[in-house]
Design a protein around this motif. Structure first.
Motif, short mmCIF file in Angstrom:
data_model
loop_
_atom_site.label_atom_id
_atom_site.label_comp_id
_atom_site.label_asym_id
_atom_site.label_seq_id
_atom_site.Cartn_x
_atom_site.Cartn_y
_atom_site.Cartn_z
N LYS A 133 4.64 7.07 1.65
CA LYS A 133 5.03 5.98 2.55
C LYS A 133 4.47 4.68 1.98
O LYS A 133 3.27 4.57 1.70
CB LYS A 133 4.45 6.26 3.94
N THR A 134 5.35 3.72 1.78
CA THR A 134 4.94 2.44 1.22
C THR A 134 5.04 1.35 2.26
O THR A 134 6.07 1.20 2.92
CB THR A 134 5.79 2.07 -0.01
N ILE A 135 3.95 0.62 2.43
CA ILE A 135 3.89 -0.48 3.39
C ILE A 135 3.83 -1.78 2.61
O ILE A 135 2.98 -1.94 1.72
CB ILE A 135 2.65 -0.34 4.30
N TRP A 136 4.73 -2.70 2.93
CA TRP A 136 4.77 -4.00 2.27
C TRP A 136 4.18 -5.05 3.21
O TRP A 136 4.56 -5.13 4.37
CB TRP A 136 6.21 -4.36 1.89
N PHE A 137 3.25 -5.81 2.68
CA PHE A 137 2.55 -6.81 3.49
C PHE A 137 3.20 -8.19 3.30
O PHE A 137 3.65 -8.53 2.21
CB PHE A 137 1.07 -6.87 3.11
N LYS A 138 3.19 -8.96 4.38
CA LYS A 138 3.78 -10.29 4.32
C LYS A 138 2.86 -11.23 3.56
O LYS A 138 1.63 -11.17 3.68
CB LYS A 138 3.99 -10.81 5.75
N VAL A 187 -4.51 6.53 -0.73
CA VAL A 187 -3.76 5.29 -0.60
C VAL A 187 -3.93 4.47 -1.88
O VAL A 187 -5.02 4.39 -2.44
CB VAL A 187 -4.21 4.49 0.64
N GLU A 188 -2.82 3.95 -2.36
CA GLU A 188 -2.83 3.06 -3.52
C GLU A 188 -2.60 1.63 -3.03
O GLU A 188 -1.58 1.33 -2.40
CB GLU A 188 -1.72 3.45 -4.50
N LEU A 241 -2.12 -5.50 -9.83
CA LEU A 241 -3.33 -4.73 -10.07
C LEU A 241 -3.42 -3.67 -8.98
O LEU A 241 -3.28 -3.98 -7.80
CB LEU A 241 -4.56 -5.64 -10.05
N SER A 242 -3.63 -2.42 -9.38
CA SER A 242 -3.61 -1.31 -8.42
C SER A 242 -4.92 -0.54 -8.46
O SER A 242 -5.51 -0.34 -9.53
CB SER A 242 -2.46 -0.34 -8.74
N VAL A 243 -5.38 -0.13 -7.28
CA VAL A 243 -6.53 0.78 -7.17
C VAL A 243 -6.11 1.95 -6.28
O VAL A 243 -5.26 1.80 -5.40
CB VAL A 243 -7.79 0.09 -6.59
N VAL A 244 -6.71 3.09 -6.53
CA VAL A 244 -6.41 4.30 -5.76
C VAL A 244 -7.65 4.71 -5.00
O VAL A 244 -8.75 4.78 -5.57
CB VAL A 244 -5.94 5.44 -6.69
N ILE A 245 -7.49 4.98 -3.70
CA ILE A 245 -8.62 5.28 -2.82
C ILE A 245 -8.36 6.61 -2.12
O ILE A 245 -7.35 6.77 -1.43
CB ILE A 245 -8.81 4.16 -1.77
N ALA A 267 0.86 -1.19 0.00
CA ALA A 267 0.00 0.00 0.00
C ALA A 267 0.90 1.23 0.00
O ALA A 267 1.80 1.33 0.83
CB ALA A 267 -0.91 0.00 1.22
N ARG A 268 0.66 2.12 -0.93
CA ARG A 268 1.43 3.36 -1.00
C ARG A 268 0.56 4.51 -0.49
O ARG A 268 -0.49 4.80 -1.07
CB ARG A 268 1.90 3.61 -2.42
N VAL A 269 0.98 5.15 0.58
CA VAL A 269 0.23 6.23 1.21
C VAL A 269 0.79 7.56 0.73
O VAL A 269 1.96 7.87 0.95
CB VAL A 269 0.30 6.14 2.75
#
Length: 680
Positions: free
Chosen positions: A490-495, A309-310, A355-359, A301-303
Motif C-alpha cells: 500500500k502506497t501513501i502519497w503525501f501532499k 514501511v519504506e 532518498l529512501s529508508v526502510v523501517i 510511504a510504501r507499506v
C-alpha cells in the motif's frame, strides 16, 4: 611520555618557560600547543585530503578502476567471535591491546616515579603514614589515566568527523570503541573517587568532600561530574538499555553536565588534553542541530505486508552518499526528542531526486510509526526531520570477484543499497561488477515482499537484468507460502508543503572543505578572543600566578568562547549553503506535479502489471525460495572458490557471529569478512 621523568623534568619546563609567560594564553598555552592544536590541524588537513580522495574515487568509478588490496587483509579477519567485545578483527584487537598496555604503562610508570619520592620522613612531616601518602598518589594517578580514555571517548561518536574516514571507519561501526572507552573511563574515574574518599576517611579529612577550591582542584565539582557519569553508565547496562531505551537515551545527555563539571574539577588548562575530541564532537553536534531544525519533504510511504514501511523523501541533486549509509529520523508526532538511525536503500546517483529508508516494525517507536502510516486513511502530511546521511567516505566493492551478502530479517536493507550501487556502475560505466549472491533469511512468507525493494521505483531498474545476481531466500517458520493478511503493498502519497524542503547536504557538495574551514576558523577565532580576554581582563588580575583569578570563572569563560566561536562560524557556513540551496528547492517544488495515484505492486505476489516488465521477470528468475529450513552457511560460503570473495553479514548477532566464525577458519583464506551492524 607524560608519566616519564623525561617529560616532567626536561620537556615540560621548557614548554612552560616559552608559553606560560605569555600574557595572552597563560598557563594553558603549553597544553594548547601540545595537545589541542596538533589534532585540530590533522582534522583540517584530513578534510582537504578526503575532498581530494572523493574526487579521485568518482573518477575511478567512471574508469572502473578498482585497486586489489589483499596484502594486509589478514589483519581484517575476525580473531574474536564471541565475548564481551563482540566480533573483533586482528587490527582492532592489536590496537585494543596496545591501548590497554598504554594505560597500564602510564599508571605503573607514574606510580613508580612518585612512590620513589615518598619517604617516611616526608610522610611524617605531613602528619601521615607512608601508605596513606601512597594511597593519595595512586588515587590521583587513576584520574590522570582515566583522562587518557576521556581524550579518545568522543572521536567515535562525531558522525560527520573527518578523522574516522581517514582511518577507513564509520561512526556506526565505531560505536563499539566508544563503548569500550566509556567503560574503561568510568572504571578508572570511579576508582579514583573511591580511593580519595577512603584516603580522606582514614586521615580524618572527610570534610574535604565538600571542598570547592576556587584556585585549585574542586572536589565538589569532581563528585558531581562522577555522579552524572555513574547515572549515564548504569543506564548503558544491556538489560536496562533494551528494556528502557528512553531512559538510556535521555540519561545519555548527562554527558554535557559530566564534561562541564569535569572541567570545573580539573581546570581549563588540564582540560585541553581531552579537548580536541570533544571540540570536533561539538562542531559535529551543532551542525546536526542546525540540520534537524528543518522539516523535510516526505513524498510517499510504501507499506509492505510484513510490517515494513519504506519512506521516500525528496532530495537535492547535489546530495551524494555511498551505499550502507544511514540517516537519523525524528517524527515529532511520535516523540519530539527521539532520533533513530535507519539504512538508506536508495542510490544517490541512480535516484537523483529521491532518498529512501526502510523501517521494520520492531521496537515501540517503529511500531507507532507503522501504525500511524498503515492504519490512518486520512493522513496526507507527516512532519519529519532528519540528520545525515552518514556513511563510509569511500567504497570499493569492485575489488572482489564475488560478493556474498548474508542477511537476517531487516538486515537486508544495507545490501539493497549495495546492489543498487552495482546496478548504477553496470549501467552507467559498463563496469565489470562482481557476482552477487544474496542469502536472506526471513521468519514468515510475508517478508518476501522486502525483495521488492531491490528494484527502485525511479531511476533505471532495468540494469538489474545485466547483473550476475543470485538470491537465496529462506523462510524459517513456514513450510509453504502463506497469505496472512493483505498481499498487496500500500502506497501513501503525501501532499507537498511549502514549509518542507528536500534533503540537502548540510554543508553542500563540497562539505569536507567547508568542515575543514569551520574547524580551523572557529579555533582561530577562539584563540583570538581568549587571547584578548586573558590579556586585558585575566592577566591584570592574576599576572600568570594562577592563584588569584578564579579557576571556575576561567573555565567558564573558555567554554563560553569555544561555544561562541563554533556557533558563529558554523551558523554562517550553514546559512551560506542554505542560500545556495534555496534556488534548487524552488525548482524542485515547481517541477512537482499532481500526486500519483497508482501504487507500485509486488513481484512476489504475482501482480500482473509488474510481471510484464523485464526487471521483475529477471528478479523472479534469479530468486530461489526455500521453506521450513535455515541456510547452511558453511557449505554455501565454502562453495565460492575465487581468490577474493567479499562476505558481508547484517542482521541478528548470532547470525553475524556464525558467518564471522566461518570466515575466520583456516580453510577460508579467500573469504574477506565485514560485519554491518547498526545495533549497540
Amino acid at each position: 611520555m607524560m608519566p616519564t621523568n623525561t617529560y616532567r623534568k626536561r620537556w615540560l619546563p621548557r614548554f612552560r618557560a616559552k608559553t606560560n609567560n605569555s600574557t595572552y594564553f597563560g598557563a594553558k598555552g603549553a597544553n594548547l600547543l601540545m595537545y589541542t592544536f596538533p589534532v585540530l590541524l590533522v582534522a583540517t588537513l584530513g578534510c582537504v585530503y578526503l575532498h581530494i580522495a572523493k574526487k579521485v574515487n568518482d573518477s575511478n568509478k567512471e574508469s572502473c578502476n578498482a585497486k586489489k588490496q589483499h596484502k594486509v587483509i589478514i589483519w581484517k579477519r575476525p580473531v574474536l567471535i564471541k565475548g564481551p567485545l563482540g566480533i573483533v578483527s586482528g587490527t582492532e584487537l592489536a590496537f585494543f591491546l596496545m591501548f590497554i598496555a598504554l594505560l597500564i604503562w602510564s599508571y605503573t610508570t607514574s606510580i613508580y616515579n612518585n612512590f620513589a619520592t615518598i619517604t617516611p620522613k616526608l610522610a611524617a612531616k605531613d602528619g601521615e603514614k607512608v601508605w596513606e601518602e601512597k594511597l593519595e598518589s595512586a588515587a590521583l594517578r587513576l584520574g590522570v589515566v582515566g583522562n587518557i580514555c576521556l581524550a579518545f571517548l568522543f572521536f567515535p561518536v562525531a558522525r560527520g568527523s573527518c578523522l574516522l574516514p581517514l582511518l577507513g571507519l564509520t561512526s556506526e561501526n565505531s560505536i563499539k570503541y566508544h563503548i569500550w572507552l566509556g567503560h574503561m573511563a568510568m572504571i578508572l574515574f570511579t576508582s579514583h573517587g573511591i580511593c580519595y574518599i577512603i584516603y580522606w576517611a582514614v586521615t580524618d579529612q572527610i570534610s574535604r568532600v565538600l571542598e570547592w577550591n576556587k584556585n585549585d582542584i574542586s572536589n565538589v565539582a569532581g563528585e558531581i561530574s562522577l555522579l552524572f557519569g555513574l547515572f549515564l553508565w548504569i543506564a548503558t547496562i544491556p538489560r536496562i538499555r533494551r528494556k528502557f531505551f528512553e531512559l538510556f537515551f535521555y540519561t545519555h545527555h548527562f554527558y554535557i553536565l559530566f564534561i562541564v563539571f569535569f572541567i570545573f574539577h580539573v581546570g581549563i588548562s588540564y582540560a585541553f588534553i581531552m579537548l580536541p575530541g570533544f571540540y570536533l564532537f561539538l562542531v559535529d553536534r551543532y551542525l546536526r542541530f542546525l540540520q534537524s531544525r528543518q522539516q523535510v519533504r516526505l513524498v510517499s510511504a510504501r507499506v509492505l505486508p510484513c510490517e515494513v514501511v519504506e519512506l521516500n523523501f525528496s532530495k537535492g541533486h547535489g546530495l551524494t552518499y555511498n551505499s550502507t549509509s544511514v540517516m537519523f529520523i525524528n517524527v515529532p508526532s511520535i516523540s519530539k526528542l527521539q532520533w533513530h538511525p535507519f539504512t538508506i536503500t536508495s542510490n544517490s546517483n541512480l535516484e537523483r531526486d529521491k532518498l529512501s529508508v526502510v523501517i521494520k516494525s520492531e521496537g515501540s517507536w517503529t511500531r507507532k510509526l507503522y501504525q500511524l502510516i498503515s492504519t490512518s486513511s486520512t493522513i496526507d502530511h507527516l512532519v519529519v526531520s532528519v540528520e545525515g546521511p552518514y556513511g563510509p567516505a569511500l567504497t570499493n566493492y569492485l575489488r572482489h570477484e564475488s560478493l556474498v551478502m548474508v542477511s537476517g530479517g531487516s538486515g537486508i536493507t544495507p545490501f539493497i543499497s549495495i546492489i543498487r550501487e552495482l546496478v548504477y556502475m553496470k549501467t552507467t560505466f559498463k563496469c565489470k561488477t562482481p557476482k552477487v549472491v544474496l542469502i536472506c533469511a526471513f521468519k514468515n512468507s510475508s517478508s518476501l515482499s522486502m525483495l521488492d525493494l531491490i528494484l527502485p521505483i525511479s531511476g533505471n531498474p532495468s540494469g538489474i537484468s545485466d547483473m550476475e545476481l543470485q538470491i537465496e531466500a529462506y523462510i524459517t517458520r513456514d513450510k509453504e507460502f502463506k497469505e496472512d493478511g493483505p498481499i498487496q503493498p500500500k502506497t501513501i502519497w503525501f501532499k507537498p508543503n511549502l514549509s518542507n524542503a528536500p534533503i540537502h547536504a548540510i554543508l553542500g557538495p563540497n562539505s569536507w572543505l567547508w568542515l575543514g574551514a569551520i574547524i580551523s576558523s572557529s579555533f582561530i577565532i577562539f584563540l583570538i578572543l581568549i587571547g584578548i580576554i586573558t590579556r586585558y581582563y585575566i592577566f591584570p588580575i592574576d599576572h600568570n600566578s594562577n592563584q588569584i583569578f578564579s579557576f571556575p570563572l576561567n573555565a567558564f569563560l573558555n567554554m563560553l568562547v569555544i561555544c561562541v566561536s563554533i556557533v558563529s562560524v558554523a551558523s554562517a557556513t550553514f546559512l551560506w549553503n542554505k542560500k545556495h540551496n534555496a534556488k534548487e528547492i524552488n525548482q524542485i517544488q515547481n517541477l512537482e506535479g499532481s500526486t500519483p495515484t497508482v501504487s507500485p505492486n509486488s513481484m512476489v505476489y504475482n501482480a500482473d502489471r509488474e510481471l510484464e516488465s523485464l526487471p521483475y521477470q529477471s528478479l523472479i528468475h534469479v530468486t530461489n525460495v526455500h521453506y521450513g529450513v535455515r541456510p547452511n552457511l558453511r557449505r554455501m560460503l565454502f562453495e565460492h572458490k575465487g581468490s577474493s570473495v567479499g562476505v558481508l553479514a547484517s542482521g541478528p548477532k548470532i547470525m553475524r557471529q556464525e558467518v564471522a566464525s566461518i570466515c575466520s577458519s583456516a580453510l577460508a583464506k579467500n573469504l574477506h569478512f565485514e560485519s554491518i551492524s547498526f545495533s549497540w
